[in-house]
Design a protein around this motif. Structure first.
Motif, mmCIF file in Angstrom:
data_model
loop_
_atom_site.group_PDB
_atom_site.id
_atom_site.type_symbol
_atom_site.label_atom_id
_atom_site.label_comp_id
_atom_site.label_asym_id
_atom_site.label_seq_id
_atom_site.Cartn_x
_atom_site.Cartn_y
_atom_site.Cartn_z
ATOM 1 N N ASP A 19 0.839 -1.049 -0.026
ATOM 2 C CA ASP A 19 0.066 -0.236 -0.057
ATOM 3 C C ASP A 19 1.053 1.286 0.073
ATOM 4 O O ASP A 19 1.831 1.038 0.649
ATOM 5 C CB ASP A 19 -0.710 -0.007 1.268
ATOM 6 C CG ASP A 19 -1.972 -1.090 1.268
ATOM 7 O OD1 ASP A 19 -2.393 -1.341 0.163
ATOM 8 O OD2 ASP A 19 -2.265 -1.602 2.402
ATOM 9 N N ILE A 20 0.310 2.130 -0.605
ATOM 10 C CA ILE A 20 1.137 3.623 -0.897
ATOM 11 C C ILE A 20 0.306 4.588 -0.102
ATOM 12 O O ILE A 20 -0.782 4.637 -0.525
ATOM 13 C CB ILE A 20 1.454 3.836 -2.152
ATOM 14 C CG1 ILE A 20 2.433 2.667 -2.834
ATOM 15 C CG2 ILE A 20 2.354 5.216 -2.229
ATOM 16 C CD1 ILE A 20 2.699 2.803 -4.305
ATOM 17 N N SER A 69 10.201 5.974 1.845
ATOM 18 C CA SER A 69 9.662 7.347 1.311
ATOM 19 C C SER A 69 10.070 7.625 -0.096
ATOM 20 O O SER A 69 11.224 6.976 -0.343
ATOM 21 C CB SER A 69 9.999 8.339 2.322
ATOM 22 O OG SER A 69 11.383 8.520 2.282
ATOM 23 N N TYR A 91 5.476 10.630 -0.581
ATOM 24 C CA TYR A 91 4.665 9.485 -0.070
ATOM 25 C C TYR A 91 5.459 8.410 0.415
ATOM 26 O O TYR A 91 6.686 8.686 0.551
ATOM 27 C CB TYR A 91 4.172 8.861 -1.701
ATOM 28 C CG TYR A 91 3.530 10.037 -2.353
ATOM 29 C CD1 TYR A 91 2.036 10.303 -2.377
ATOM 30 C CD2 TYR A 91 4.291 10.844 -3.144
ATOM 31 C CE1 TYR A 91 1.425 11.274 -3.065
ATOM 32 C CE2 TYR A 91 3.594 11.825 -4.086
ATOM 33 C CZ TYR A 91 2.332 12.130 -3.846
ATOM 34 O OH TYR A 91 1.706 13.193 -4.409
ATOM 35 N N TYR A 92 4.579 7.443 0.894
ATOM 36 C CA TYR A 92 5.694 6.023 1.466
ATOM 37 C C TYR A 92 5.023 5.046 1.214
ATOM 38 O O TYR A 92 3.587 4.853 0.850
ATOM 39 C CB TYR A 92 5.839 6.222 2.893
ATOM 40 C CG TYR A 92 4.689 6.146 3.793
ATOM 41 C CD1 TYR A 92 4.208 5.120 4.294
ATOM 42 C CD2 TYR A 92 4.102 7.450 4.213
ATOM 43 C CE1 TYR A 92 3.133 4.834 5.105
ATOM 44 C CE2 TYR A 92 2.962 7.240 5.108
ATOM 45 C CZ TYR A 92 2.620 5.904 5.525
ATOM 46 O OH TYR A 92 1.436 5.799 6.597
ATOM 47 N N ILE A 93 5.752 3.835 1.143
ATOM 48 C CA ILE A 93 5.311 2.756 0.849
ATOM 49 C C ILE A 93 5.574 1.916 2.162
ATOM 50 O O ILE A 93 6.395 1.924 2.797
ATOM 51 C CB ILE A 93 6.205 1.880 -0.274
ATOM 52 C CG1 ILE A 93 6.331 2.682 -1.659
ATOM 53 C CG2 ILE A 93 5.799 0.484 -0.227
ATOM 54 C CD1 ILE A 93 7.468 2.174 -2.376
ATOM 55 N N PRO A 125 1.797 7.968 -6.702
ATOM 56 C CA PRO A 125 1.278 6.417 -6.165
ATOM 57 C C PRO A 125 0.791 5.737 -7.240
ATOM 58 O O PRO A 125 0.661 4.675 -7.447
ATOM 59 C CB PRO A 125 0.287 7.010 -5.116
ATOM 60 C CG PRO A 125 0.999 8.246 -4.528
ATOM 61 C CD PRO A 125 1.480 9.154 -5.789
ATOM 62 N N LYS A 129 2.106 2.073 -8.264
ATOM 63 C CA LYS A 129 1.410 1.124 -8.246
ATOM 64 C C LYS A 129 1.240 0.125 -9.465
ATOM 65 O O LYS A 129 1.217 -1.056 -9.231
ATOM 66 C CB LYS A 129 -0.233 1.111 -7.750
ATOM 67 C CG LYS A 129 -0.107 1.834 -6.289
ATOM 68 C CD LYS A 129 -1.732 2.262 -6.127
ATOM 69 C CE LYS A 129 -1.779 2.853 -4.794
ATOM 70 N NZ LYS A 129 -3.221 3.424 -4.475
#
Length: 175
Positions: A19-20, A69, A91-93, A125, A129
């Motif tokens: 998920d991101i 990140s 953003y982060y994973i 993101p 994905k």
């Protein structure tokens, strides 16, 4: 270490593995620099994406430790080992289920994807994905997280031995 053989690795879609998330955005004027604070992660390719450390306040919503990140415009991937807050377009994973060593391996693999994205064509993101990544696989054809962990531990141990060797050779007398 010799070159890593990737011929038996498998392809995985990032969005099927992780998920991101987009954390809360804090502009520079909203945070206060503090040497003993938490990392303020921005769109930089340097210093693990950290501009500086900032004071952690009750009103500051932090992002979790143990995640990777990335900034949309610089598309550099960094493992964040402590909680942090972010600037714009970060953003982060969510990799909290993986070891720090595995995350560092994964971040290196993700950097290959980053080469396709520029400041004018950012990695957001929805794009990430859909990207595929090559990863070592186990007997069931799933990502071999244990292998990645063990590999990075070996890399770290080798680096420490090399540093120890350098430190024993370089002394203040021969500088």
């Amino acid at each position: 270490m010799s070159k890593v053989d990737t011929t038996l690795w498998g392809k995985f879609m990032i969005g099927q593995l992780f998920d991101i998330y987009k954390p809360n955005v804090y502009h520079t004027r909203e945070v206060k620099e503090s040497t003993d604070g938490i990392p303020y992660i921005v769109r930089s390719k340097f210093n693990n994406g950290m501009k500086y450390r900032v004071l952690k306040t009750n009103s500051l919503e932090t992002s979790p430790s143990g995640v990777i990140s990335f900034g949309s415009e610089n598309a550099s991937f960094f493992y964040q080992e402590e909680e942090w807050c972010s600037g714009r377009d970060i953003y982060y994973i969510d990799t909290r289920s993986l070891s720090s060593w595995t995350c560092r391996f994964l971040a290196t693999c993700l950097d290959v994807i980053a080469e396709k994205y520029t400041y004018s064509f950012g990695l957001f993101p929805d794009l990430l994905k859909k990207e595929t990544i090559l990863l070592p696989i186990d007997k069931e054809g799933k990502p071999d997280w244990s292998y990645m962990d063990a590999y990075m531990r070996k890399v770290d141990n080798r680096a420490k031995k090399n540093l120890d060797c350098l430190q024993s050779v370089i002394t203040p007398q021969n500088l």
